[in-house]
Design an enzyme around this catalytic site. Structure first.
Site, mmCIF file in Angstrom:
data_model
loop_
_atom_site.group_PDB
_atom_site.id
_atom_site.type_symbol
_atom_site.label_atom_id
_atom_site.label_comp_id
_atom_site.label_asym_id
_atom_site.label_seq_id
_atom_site.Cartn_x
_atom_site.Cartn_y
_atom_site.Cartn_z
ATOM 1 N N ARG A 241 -77.152 138.911 -53.101
ATOM 2 C CA ARG A 241 -75.985 139.478 -53.383
ATOM 3 C C ARG A 241 -76.401 140.796 -53.957
ATOM 4 N NH1 ARG A 241 -72.846 134.691 -56.272
ATOM 5 N NH2 ARG A 241 -72.918 133.267 -54.353
ATOM 6 N N LYS B 173 -83.171 121.300 -56.496
ATOM 7 C CA LYS B 173 -82.486 120.589 -57.367
ATOM 8 C C LYS B 173 -81.818 121.582 -58.343
ATOM 9 C CE LYS B 173 -84.322 119.456 -61.587
ATOM 10 N NZ LYS B 173 -84.549 120.265 -62.821
ATOM 11 N N HIS C 95 -90.296 119.513 -57.914
ATOM 12 C CA HIS C 95 -91.545 120.020 -57.891
ATOM 13 C C HIS C 95 -92.771 119.013 -58.515
ATOM 14 C CE1 HIS C 95 -90.635 120.957 -62.133
ATOM 15 N NE2 HIS C 95 -91.823 121.137 -62.364
ATOM 16 N N LYS D 126 -97.217 117.537 -57.783
ATOM 17 C CA LYS D 126 -98.330 117.440 -58.847
ATOM 18 C C LYS D 126 -99.293 116.448 -58.393
ATOM 19 C CE LYS D 126 -95.483 118.622 -63.003
ATOM 20 N NZ LYS D 126 -95.702 120.135 -63.416
ATOM 21 N N HIS E 128 -87.234 114.112 -61.923
ATOM 22 C CA HIS E 128 -88.603 113.876 -62.292
ATOM 23 C C HIS E 128 -89.140 112.301 -62.523
ATOM 24 C CE1 HIS E 128 -88.192 117.887 -61.652
ATOM 25 N NE2 HIS E 128 -88.211 118.256 -63.020
ATOM 26 N N LYS F 152 -86.996 117.706 -75.117
ATOM 27 C CA LYS F 152 -87.407 119.037 -75.381
ATOM 28 C C LYS F 152 -87.907 119.247 -76.914
ATOM 29 C CE LYS F 152 -85.212 121.280 -71.592
ATOM 30 N NZ LYS F 152 -86.758 121.610 -70.552
HETATM 31 C C1 BG6 Z 1 -87.526 121.370 -64.577
HETATM 32 C C2 BG6 Z 1 -86.721 121.518 -65.776
HETATM 33 O O1 BG6 Z 1 -87.097 120.849 -63.379
HETATM 34 O O2 BG6 Z 1 -88.812 120.939 -64.977
HETATM 35 C C3 BG6 Z 1 -87.122 122.060 -66.768
HETATM 36 O O3 BG6 Z 1 -85.270 122.133 -65.169
HETATM 37 C C4 BG6 Z 1 -88.240 121.531 -67.381
HETATM 38 O O4 BG6 Z 1 -86.138 122.061 -67.859
HETATM 39 C C5 BG6 Z 1 -89.386 121.597 -66.346
HETATM 40 O O5 BG6 Z 1 -88.884 122.376 -68.165
HETATM 41 C C6 BG6 Z 1 -90.578 120.581 -66.516
HETATM 42 O O6 BG6 Z 1 -91.490 121.032 -65.509
HETATM 43 P P1 BG6 Z 1 -92.946 121.116 -65.736
HETATM 44 O O7 BG6 Z 1 -93.670 121.276 -64.479
HETATM 45 O O8 BG6 Z 1 -93.195 122.224 -66.727
HETATM 46 O O9 BG6 Z 1 -93.366 119.704 -66.415
#
Ligand code: BG6
Length: 524
Positions: free
Chosen positions: A74, A183, A213, A217, A275, A375
């Site tokens: 946008r 996601k 993602h 890995k 994940h 976290k």
């Molecule tokens: C993301 C989350 O999908 O993955 C984040 O939204 C998180 O909150 C991140 O920090 C962690 O990914 P990685 O690859 O840094 O372990």
């Protein structure tokens, strides 16, 4: 259904990147001529993740010159603004990056205006004529990969826009139209099912690439290699030898500027549903009969299906919801979650979760699966630990083996990717003392090949038509099924939130969760 089944990957590429050695491109795989259409092109994900990934793929020779990008968002921008923004988004660009970005186009538009999509169609046709199919080229043309990097609330609108404009079909013989969806895929089971219905009104499942993602890995995939290319581990990988499984996804970071988003997500939606569940599936699955995308995904789904749905009482006894208070992380002061920008000062959102899962199948009956994520923990580490049963009988006196732990196999997904096997060895000297030691394999010491990072690999796989590392619709549903009882429990304001100071390994309640069966969390 108004879509076509995607078979273009099979035509364009004889081997998938999972099967070939693409690291360093010594497998010689090159993505077919294509255009990447990014919705949400003015956003953070595009410049922070997608552009560096594209630049790296070009640098490593995975993407040839017949490639272009169309950004849609946008925000008002001209082609030139977009090109220069993308040119500077990459820290160490390949030499020709500035030239490559000159092929990029930008469309300013609302996603719910049909006009945005008719403009997209004409830009695609123009760009395909100009860059993708230079005269005399024999490459398949008209391959289109749509990337939904916009907020999740726009996903249904985007599918509708593409479908109504007829852009969901491959528009040339042998070409593909695929969609990558970021996601979170839904907020709960009902919204994920509803989203699937809309997605499938425009795209066949073979065209849909739901991205996580974590699956890109290298070490996540190495779980498959470790388990299924070695004869020595698989016989041990079951209830006869494994006492319990522990999966940790620990981060030192807080929520940063994403407080608003995180308030809606929490660790359950942000990390566990996607994940962590992917790592659970790869750890527990049966050996697939083939390494083709559906062979692997069928087994992952079966593994997730065997995870028992928790009752309300199970959630009370097997789940600890935590949140960080102020503390010190890696020597730096960290504010409490409730004082982060965009966070409700009375928030009950979880920044930490410890969960015990029960799996009901032949292989894992009676083996508890412990998960924890958080976290603002002391260390960034993701690992899977198989804790084996203790030796049935120690012939040496108990005091000589005081420092002996049961064997464990640790698969470190990040950082310092590697595998460690912990076992007992005799301490040198006259006395017969036994102590636990470890045999360590470190990726970067053993391999000189550079790996591809998550986004690089997944973008390449989507261009190649390899869905192995993308999440299939039934996997999403199973993952939501597993987390739903926790989501329901957390909606109750009386469900406890256990506080832990930032920089510690989570609340004491989490220790008690595992202690009550005489086990302990590993200190990574
Ligand atoms: C993301 C989350 O999908 O993955 C984040 O939204 C998180 O909150 C991140 O920090 C962690 O990914 P990685 O690859 O840094 O372990």
């Amino acid at each position: 259904m108004s879509s076509t089944v995607d078979t273009a990957g099979a035509i364009a590429v004889p081997v998938t990147s999972m099967q070939s050695d693409t690291a360093g491109n010594n497998g010689g795989v090159i993505a077919p001529a294509s255009t990447l259409v990014i919705f949400g092109a003015s956003g953070d994900l595009t410049s922070r993740k997608l552009m560096p990934a594209l630049a790296e793929l070009i640098h490593r020779g995975f993407l040839g010159p017949s490639f272009a990008v169309v950004g849609v968002a946008r925000t008002e921008m001209t082609d030139e603004d977009f090109q220069s923004r993308m040119a500077t988004a990459v820290e160490n660009p390949p030499d020709d990056w500035a030239t490559v970005t000159k092929r990029f186009r930008y469309i300013t538009g609302e996603y719910d205006h049909p006009e945005t999509f008719s403009r997209l169609r004409s830009v695609l046709e123009q760009i395909e004529g100009q860059f993708i199919a230079p005269s005399g080229a024999t490459t398949v043309t008209g391959n289109r990969l749509y990337y939904f990097a916009a907020p999740p609330s726009t996903f249904p609108i985007l599918v509708g826009g593409l479908r109504d404009a007829g852009l969901n079909h491959a528009h040339a013989e042998g070409a593909f139209a695929r969609v990558i969806i970021e996601k979170p895929y839904g907020r709960d089971m009902a919204s994920a099912v509803a989203l699937d219905e809309i997605v499938h009104s425009g795209f066949d499942e073979s065209q849909v690439y739901r991205i996580d993602h974590y699956l890109g890995k290298e070490t996540v995939q190495n779980l498959l290699a470790l388990r299924f290319s070695n004869a020595i581990f698989e016989p041990l990988w079951n209830r006869n030898y494994v006492d319990h499984v522990e999966i940790t996804v620990a981060e030192t970071l807080g929520v940063g500027h994403r407080g608003g988003f995180y308030e809606e997500a929490g660790a359950l939606r942000d990390i566990v549903q996607n994940h962590v569940m992917q790592v659970v599936a790869l750890t527990l699955m049966e050996p697939p009969s083939s390494m083709d995308p559906n062979g692997i995904r069928d087994e992952k789904v079966k593994a997730l299906k065997a995870v028992v749905t928790m009752s309300d009482r199970d959630v009370e006894s097997s789940v600890v919801r935590g949140q960080y208070s102020a503390g010190l992380v890696e020597g730096e002061k960290a504010v409490a979650y409730r004082h982060e920008e965009g966070v409700n000062p009375n928030s009950t959102t979880e920044t930490y979760l410890a969960v015990q899962l029960v799996v009901d199948n032949w292989r894992w009956a009676g083996v508890p699966i412990y998960l924890r994520t958080g976290k603002r923990l002391p260390k960034r580490v993701t690992e899977v630990v198989m804790h084996f049963r203790a030796a049935p009988h120690l012939a040496f006196a108990a005091k000589t083996a005081k420092k002996l732990e049961p064997n464990s196999l640790i698969v470190r997904i990040q950082p310092d990717e590697g595998i460690s096997l912990r076992f007992g060895a005799k301490v040198p000297g006259q006395a017969f003392q036994v102590r636990t030691t470890s045999m360590d394999f470190e990726y970067d010491k053993q391999f000189t090949e550079e790996d591809l990072d998550g986004y690089e690999r997944l973008l390449l796989d989507a261009l190649l038509g390899d869905q192995t590392l993308f999440i299939r619709t039934d996997e999403v549903h199973e993952a939501w099924r597993i987390v739903t009882p926790m989501l329901n429990a957390f909606a109750d304001p009386d469900f406890p939130v256990a506080m832990y100071p930032a920089g510690t390994w989570g609340p004491g309640e989490a220790d008690r969760l595992i202690d009550r069966s005489g086990r302990k969390w590993r200190q990574p």
